[in-house]
Design a protein around this motif. Structure first.
Motif, PDB file in Angstrom:
ATOM      1  N   LEU A  42       0.358  -1.317   0.078  1.00 56.18           N
ATOM      2  CA  LEU A  42       0.251   0.029   0.283  1.00 56.18           C
ATOM      3  C   LEU A  42       1.099   1.328  -0.240  1.00 56.18           C
ATOM      4  O   LEU A  42       1.368   1.555   1.059  1.00 56.18           O
ATOM      5  N   TYR A  43       0.847   2.297  -1.263  1.00 56.00           N
ATOM      6  CA  TYR A  43       1.709   3.181  -0.773  1.00 56.00           C
ATOM      7  C   TYR A  43       1.249   4.588  -0.514  1.00 56.00           C
ATOM      8  O   TYR A  43      -0.310   4.374  -1.100  1.00 56.00           O
ATOM      9  N   VAL A  44       1.648   5.192  -0.029  1.00 59.58           N
ATOM     10  CA  VAL A  44       0.552   6.599   1.181  1.00 59.58           C
ATOM     11  C   VAL A  44       1.094   8.122   0.994  1.00 59.58           C
ATOM     12  O   VAL A  44       2.955   7.658   1.224  1.00 59.58           O
ATOM     13  N   ALA A  45       0.411   8.224   0.450  1.00 58.98           N
ATOM     14  CA  ALA A  45       0.989   9.957   0.024  1.00 58.98           C
ATOM     15  C   ALA A  45       0.795  10.856   1.287  1.00 58.98           C
ATOM     16  O   ALA A  45       0.529  10.917   2.634  1.00 58.98           O
ATOM     17  N   GLY A  46       2.319  10.593   1.891  1.00 57.76           N
ATOM     18  CA  GLY A  46       2.416  11.099   3.447  1.00 57.76           C
ATOM     19  C   GLY A  46       2.392  12.920   3.586  1.00 57.76           C
ATOM     20  O   GLY A  46       3.176  13.125   4.805  1.00 57.76           O
ATOM     21  N   ASN A  47       1.407  14.012   2.712  1.00 61.66           N
ATOM     22  CA  ASN A  47       2.221  14.890   2.946  1.00 61.66           C
ATOM     23  C   ASN A  47       3.065  15.337   3.477  1.00 61.66           C
ATOM     24  O   ASN A  47       3.725  16.966   1.951  1.00 61.66           O
ATOM     25  N   THR A  48       3.847  15.676   4.427  1.00 65.68           N
ATOM     26  CA  THR A  48       4.766  16.535   4.647  1.00 65.68           C
ATOM     27  C   THR A  48       6.026  16.280   4.327  1.00 65.68           C
ATOM     28  O   THR A  48       7.296  15.607   4.863  1.00 65.68           O
ATOM     29  N   GLY A  49       6.005  15.489   2.553  1.00 69.11           N
ATOM     30  CA  GLY A  49       6.803  15.687   2.629  1.00 69.11           C
ATOM     31  C   GLY A  49       7.769  13.965   1.768  1.00 69.11           C
ATOM     32  O   GLY A  49       8.796  13.918   1.497  1.00 69.11           O
ATOM     33  N   VAL A  50       6.711  13.317   2.455  1.00 71.34           N
ATOM     34  CA  VAL A  50       7.577  11.648   2.867  1.00 71.34           C
ATOM     35  C   VAL A  50       5.912  11.180   1.979  1.00 71.34           C
ATOM     36  O   VAL A  50       4.882  11.334   1.841  1.00 71.34           O
ATOM     37  N   ALA A  51       5.773   9.746   1.712  1.00 69.25           N
ATOM     38  CA  ALA A  51       5.510   8.761   0.812  1.00 69.25           C
ATOM     39  C   ALA A  51       6.381   7.338   1.935  1.00 69.25           C
ATOM     40  O   ALA A  51       7.384   7.122   1.735  1.00 69.25           O
ATOM     41  N   ARG A  52       5.044   6.302   2.539  1.00 69.80           N
ATOM     42  CA  ARG A  52       5.561   5.373   2.600  1.00 69.80           C
ATOM     43  C   ARG A  52       4.869   3.788   1.923  1.00 69.80           C
ATOM     44  O   ARG A  52       4.143   4.525   1.826  1.00 69.80           O
ATOM     45  N   VAL A  53       5.205   3.339   2.853  1.00 68.64           N
ATOM     46  CA  VAL A  53       4.769   1.854   1.985  1.00 68.64           C
ATOM     47  C   VAL A  53       4.145   1.174   3.081  1.00 68.64           C
ATOM     48  O   VAL A  53       5.304   0.203   4.520  1.00 68.64           O
ATOM     49  N   ILE A  54       3.332   0.007   3.142  1.00 65.11           N
ATOM     50  CA  ILE A  54       2.631  -0.708   3.813  1.00 65.11           C
ATOM     51  C   ILE A  54       2.708  -1.969   3.013  1.00 65.11           C
ATOM     52  O   ILE A  54       1.936  -1.937   2.352  1.00 65.11           O
ATOM     53  N   ASP A  55       2.532  -2.579   4.513  1.00 57.38           N
ATOM     54  CA  ASP A  55       1.954  -3.753   4.090  1.00 57.38           C
ATOM     55  C   ASP A  55       0.667  -3.597   3.987  1.00 57.38           C
ATOM     56  O   ASP A  55       0.806  -4.496   5.167  1.00 57.38           O
ATOM     57  N   SER A  56      -0.530  -4.633   3.195  1.00 58.79           N
ATOM     58  CA  SER A  56      -2.047  -4.374   4.006  1.00 58.79           C
ATOM     59  C   SER A  56      -1.906  -5.917   4.228  1.00 58.79           C
ATOM     60  O   SER A  56      -2.824  -5.573   5.273  1.00 58.79           O
ATOM     61  N   ARG A  57      -1.125  -6.501   4.488  1.00 55.43           N
ATOM     62  CA  ARG A  57      -1.297  -7.635   5.497  1.00 55.43           C
ATOM     63  C   ARG A  57      -1.412  -8.031   6.257  1.00 55.43           C
ATOM     64  O   ARG A  57      -1.488  -8.113   6.972  1.00 55.43           O
ATOM     65  N   THR A  58       0.037  -7.346   6.880  1.00 50.25           N
ATOM     66  CA  THR A  58      -0.147  -7.240   7.974  1.00 50.25           C
ATOM     67  C   THR A  58       0.006  -5.767   9.375  1.00 50.25           C
ATOM     68  O   THR A  58      -0.121  -5.617   9.918  1.00 50.25           O
ATOM     69  N   GLY A  59       0.156  -4.623   8.058  1.00 46.73           N
ATOM     70  CA  GLY A  59      -0.179  -3.219   8.471  1.00 46.73           C
ATOM     71  C   GLY A  59       1.660  -3.163   8.531  1.00 46.73           C
ATOM     72  O   GLY A  59       1.339  -2.150   9.424  1.00 46.73           O
ATOM     73  N   GLY A  60       2.020  -3.271   8.590  1.00 50.65           N
ATOM     74  CA  GLY A  60       3.696  -3.578   8.858  1.00 50.65           C
ATOM     75  C   GLY A  60       4.121  -2.596   8.082  1.00 50.65           C
ATOM     76  O   GLY A  60       3.860  -1.720   6.692  1.00 50.65           O
ATOM     77  N   LEU A  61       5.027  -1.128   8.676  1.00 55.25           N
ATOM     78  CA  LEU A  61       5.513   0.026   7.819  1.00 55.25           C
ATOM     79  C   LEU A  61       6.487  -0.390   7.260  1.00 55.25           C
ATOM     80  O   LEU A  61       7.808  -1.085   8.097  1.00 55.25           O
ATOM     81  N   LEU A  62       6.867  -0.927   5.670  1.00 57.02           N
ATOM     82  CA  LEU A  62       8.113  -1.319   5.035  1.00 57.02           C
ATOM     83  C   LEU A  62       8.955  -0.006   5.015  1.00 57.02           C
ATOM     84  O   LEU A  62      10.278  -0.344   5.129  1.00 57.02           O
ATOM     85  N   THR A  63       8.489   0.999   3.982  1.00 61.82           N
ATOM     86  CA  THR A  63       9.184   1.690   3.699  1.00 61.82           C
ATOM     87  C   THR A  63       9.055   3.482   4.183  1.00 61.82           C
ATOM     88  O   THR A  63       7.872   3.272   3.953  1.00 61.82           O
ATOM     89  N   THR A  64       9.788   4.469   4.722  1.00 62.87           N
ATOM     90  CA  THR A  64       9.271   6.017   4.497  1.00 62.87           C
ATOM     91  C   THR A  64      10.398   6.599   3.929  1.00 62.87           C
ATOM     92  O   THR A  64      11.422   6.951   3.738  1.00 62.87           O
ATOM     93  N   HIS A  65       9.736   7.178   2.460  1.00 59.55           N
ATOM     94  CA  HIS A  65      10.049   7.403   1.329  1.00 59.55           C
ATOM     95  C   HIS A  65      10.257   9.115   1.199  1.00 59.55           C
ATOM     96  O   HIS A  65       8.966   9.815   1.555  1.00 59.55           O
ATOM     97  N   ARG A  66      11.396  10.315   1.767  1.00 58.05           N
ATOM     98  CA  ARG A  66      11.588  11.583   1.940  1.00 58.05           C
ATOM     99  C   ARG A  66      12.636  11.600   0.181  1.00 58.05           C
ATOM    100  O   ARG A  66      13.037  11.668  -0.507  1.00 58.05           O
ATOM    101  N   LEU A  67       9.961  12.904  -0.353  1.00 56.64           N
ATOM    102  CA  LEU A  67       9.988  13.185  -1.730  1.00 56.64           C
ATOM    103  C   LEU A  67      10.977  14.261  -1.795  1.00 56.64           C
ATOM    104  O   LEU A  67      10.888  15.078  -3.001  1.00 56.64           O
ATOM    105  N   ALA A  68      10.278  15.160   0.154  1.00 60.33           N
ATOM    106  CA  ALA A  68      10.795  16.965  -0.663  1.00 60.33           C
ATOM    107  C   ALA A  68      10.876  17.413   0.876  1.00 60.33           C
ATOM    108  O   ALA A  68      10.832  16.336   2.004  1.00 60.33           O
ATOM    109  N   ASP A  69      11.827  18.431   1.370  1.00 63.69           N
ATOM    110  CA  ASP A  69      11.859  19.225   2.334  1.00 63.69           C
ATOM    111  C   ASP A  69      10.098  19.104   3.098  1.00 63.69           C
ATOM    112  O   ASP A  69       9.132  19.275   2.497  1.00 63.69           O
ATOM    113  N   PRO A  70       9.973  18.831   4.830  1.00 66.70           N
ATOM    114  CA  PRO A  70       8.811  19.068   5.530  1.00 66.70           C
ATOM    115  C   PRO A  70       8.008  19.763   5.011  1.00 66.70           C
ATOM    116  O   PRO A  70       7.473  19.423   4.920  1.00 66.70           O
TER     117      PRO A  70
END
Length: 316
Positions: free
Chosen positions: A107-135
């Motif tokens: 599950l790819y999630v737009a995280g508002n303040t400069g970040v994107a997250r990738v979550i496992d939809s089966r377990t709810g685990g946070l897999l990755t946080t991508h820093r796309l831009a300054d906060p």
């Protein structure tokens, strides 16, 4: 998504009302075609009080995932029953706005303040946080999947961000928007995003002043799409496309405008609008079967811990 103040509903309707005068405003009943599995499923279900929903994603299974602006959490609902639970709890300073579910369960999630997250939809685990831009000065707003990338919009900067699909965090690409694109100050610009029918480009809605653009993913050239049948798509938020049919959720207008794209996706013709008395500033839509499911962000209501929220389904 667009939680910033906008003109009153009467004011924003001014640009489109005249053009819509010759069309029938269609209220689509929230029912499914008889004989389909979802015919008996609920067409409205609750989300947790104070959830502050914005994004919604649905995959091949009958589960909807709804993000929270309050804490970045993700709530999973069984569409067959309307019952749900928190999948990902989020955390302080997090937000979850646009969401897309991949075929591999990520599950790819737009995280508002400069970040994107990738979550496992089966377990709810946070897999990755991508820093796309300054906060500060950025609003990572929505996401779509195209090719081997997840593409994110930034409402406060003239750029898209391409994140490799999967568990890798290498090779994030920033794509500046050029061509017809003019970034407006102090308002939300780029919002919803989908792939073009040919799979070679992206369609982006610019919430203010209400325009659609066809973006070349190699160069970033953004060509303004000619609208036929309405002057604009003001307050355009989430986008959903089926073939050459484009659905634009116009949040504070409480409607979905439905457009027919030409072969090159450079002209869009308004074919109808979908309204429903249960709409309360819907932001984004996801599809299951012959239904679109939308979350009501209720931007015009108090955004408090005790504020109630719902998701609703309409037939397409």
């Amino acid at each position: 998504m667009n939680a910033t103040p906008t003109p009153s509903r009467r004011a924003v309707l001014g640009g489109t009302a005249a053009a819509l005068a010759t069309l029938t405003l269609t209220t689509t009943p929230a029912t499914a075609k008889s004989g389909t599995p979802e015919a008996t499923w609920p067409t409205e279900y609750p989300l947790p009080d104070g959830w502050l929903p914005e994004g919604i994603a649905i995959g091949g299974k009958p589960y909807a995932y709804q993000g929270s602006r309050a804490n970045g959490g993700v709530y999973r609902t069984d569409l067959r029953t309307g019952e749900g639970s928190v999948l990902y709890a989020g955390g302080t300073g997090q937000a979850a706005v646009g969401l897309k579910l991949d075929h591999d369960g990520l599950l790819y999630v737009a995280g508002n303040t400069g970040v994107a997250r990738v979550i496992d939809s089966r377990t709810g685990g946070l897999l990755t946080t991508h820093r796309l831009a300054d906060p500060t000065g950025h609003f990572i707003n929505d996401v779509t999947l195209l090719g081997d990338r997840a593409w994110f919009t930034d409402s406060r900067a003239a750029a898209l961000y391409a994140v490799p699909r999967g568990r890798s965090d290498a090779g994030i690409r920033t794509l500046p928007l050029t061509g017809d694109w003019v970034q407006l100050p102090d308002v939300n610009n780029a919002n919803g995003i989908v792939g073009t029918p040919d799979g070679r480009g992206l369609i982006v809605v610019k919430s203010t002043p209400g325009e659609l653009y066809n973006v070349d993913v190699e160069t970033g050239y953004a060509k303004k799409i000619t609208l036929v049948g309405a002057a604009d798509v003001v307050n355009g938020d989430g986008l959903y496309r089926i073939g050459r049919t484009l659905y634009v959720v116009q949040n504070r207008l409480n409607l979905i405008s439905v457009w027919s794209l030409d072969r090159t996706a450079t002209t869009a013709t308004l074919t109808r609008t979908i309204t429903d008395p249960r709409f309360d500033v819907p932001t984004t839509a996801a599809r299951y079967g012959d239904r679109l499911y939308l979350v009501n962000a209720r931007f015009t209501s108090p955004q408090l811990p005790e504020t109630t929220f719902t998701a609703v389904a309409v037939s397409i």
